[in-house]
Design a protein around this motif. Structure first.
Motif, mmCIF file in Angstrom:
data_model
loop_
_atom_site.group_PDB
_atom_site.id
_atom_site.type_symbol
_atom_site.label_atom_id
_atom_site.label_comp_id
_atom_site.label_asym_id
_atom_site.label_seq_id
_atom_site.Cartn_x
_atom_site.Cartn_y
_atom_site.Cartn_z
ATOM 1 N N PHE A 58 17.717 5.414 82.615
ATOM 2 C CA PHE A 58 16.448 6.117 82.797
ATOM 3 C C PHE A 58 15.232 5.227 82.582
ATOM 4 O O PHE A 58 14.111 5.700 82.631
ATOM 5 N N ILE A 59 15.425 3.962 82.337
ATOM 6 C CA ILE A 59 14.301 3.043 82.234
ATOM 7 C C ILE A 59 13.810 2.707 83.641
ATOM 8 O O ILE A 59 14.592 2.268 84.490
ATOM 9 N N PRO A 60 12.506 2.950 83.941
ATOM 10 C CA PRO A 60 11.992 2.615 85.278
ATOM 11 C C PRO A 60 12.221 1.146 85.608
ATOM 12 O O PRO A 60 12.027 0.261 84.773
ATOM 13 N N ASN A 61 12.644 0.889 86.833
ATOM 14 C CA ASN A 61 12.931 -0.473 87.275
ATOM 15 C C ASN A 61 12.063 -0.824 88.482
ATOM 16 O O ASN A 61 11.177 -0.058 88.879
ATOM 17 N N GLU A 62 12.333 -1.981 89.077
ATOM 18 C CA GLU A 62 11.550 -2.434 90.225
ATOM 19 C C GLU A 62 11.667 -1.470 91.398
ATOM 20 O O GLU A 62 10.690 -1.190 92.094
ATOM 21 N N ALA A 63 12.864 -0.954 91.621
ATOM 22 C CA ALA A 63 13.070 -0.040 92.747
ATOM 23 C C ALA A 63 12.287 1.258 92.576
ATOM 24 O O ALA A 63 11.824 1.847 93.560
ATOM 25 N N SER A 64 12.125 1.698 91.330
ATOM 26 C CA SER A 64 11.446 2.977 91.092
ATOM 27 C C SER A 64 9.938 2.884 91.304
ATOM 28 O O SER A 64 9.279 3.928 91.465
#
Length: 266
Positions: A58-64
């Motif tokens: 659930f940690i926002p990443n580059e794709a999000s």
């Protein structure tokens, strides 16, 4: 000053007995609820695994980051629904509170009727309102608006009535003694005096409704709640995590702004 040791010991013994009784009652309540649900306390030992999974997924990443435009649009939409419902409710609640307050009530029966209505409305949960209205108004922003409106109506009506009654019968009688009419007492004496308190309640409900609007969106298929549900069910956990972060930022920002406005008004 002489201290009565025996009386002091008796006092603290009573306090300890009350605390022990409270702990026992809550313990029995937990055991009873656990047995009724078939809940096993050892299941709590697996909580760390769930937290580890959340931290990984659930940690926002580059794709999000590519979802930020859609998230911000729906976040603004949710915020506007919360603000619109609260401000509309405030106007209706003030009218009902004036009629229902004991110090201004036209008749005692009307006062009790409005008090009963406010108690009924505020004791129906927001989720229940959303589900009830969903059948009539389908999945749209109007359903979320009305769910927030009805729930807020009961709360603000009761809060405004108590604020008006704190104004005091003596002040109203003093205004009447000067020859002021009923409307003059309300609009020139009462409302200017309690305006800051009323605004504080309105700001508080805007904060509360911003949070509730997210939950309502899950049911009504609108706003930030809808896209969170969409991302989660489509396994886009990073984007869902970004939604959670955006909601937290919005709620904190609204609270900070409300506190700033409250300090300026006071």
């Amino acid at each position: 000053m002489k201290v009565d040791v025996k009386a002091a010991n008796q006092f603290f013994n009573q306090k300890r007995l009350r605390l022990t009784a409270i702990i026992v009652v809550f313990g029995l309540a937990y055991i009873g609820a656990s047995l009724g649900l078939g809940f096993q306390s050892r299941s709590l030992l697996g909580v760390q695994d769930g937290i580890a999974w959340l931290a990984q997924n659930f940690i926002p990443n580059e794709a999000s980051k590519g979802y930020w435009t859609e998230i911000s649009q729906q976040l603004l939409r949710t915020f506007l629904v919360a603000v619109a419902s609260t401000t509309c409710t405030a106007a209706v609640s003030l009218f009902l509170a004036i009629l229902g307050a004991k110090t201004l009530a036209v008749s005692r029966s009307i006062s009790w009727l409005i008090r009963g209505f406010a108690s009924l409305m505020r004791n129906i949960p927001i989720v229940a309102w959303a589900m009830i209205l969903l059948f009539s108004f389908k999945q749209n922003d109007l359903t979320g608006f009305l769910a927030l409106f009805f729930m807020t109506l009961g709360f603000l009506t009761r809060a405004f009535m108590e604020t008006i009654e704190d104004f005091g019968t003596e002040k109203i009688q003093a205004l009447q003694a000067t020859g002021a009419t009923y409307l003059q007492i309300i609009f020139q004496g009462l409302i200017p005096e309690i305006a800051i308190a009323l605004m504080s309640w309105i700001l508080y409900m805007i904060e509360n409704n911003v949070r509730d609007a997210t939950l309502v969106g899950l049911l009504t298929g609108t706003g930030i709640g809808f896209i969170f549900n969409l991302y989660f069910k489509s396994l886009r956990y990073g984007a869902a995590g970004l939604v959670v972060l955006a909601v937290i930022l919005l709620v904190v920002s609204v609270e900070l702004i409300s506190n700033l406005i409250g300090r300026l008004l006071s």
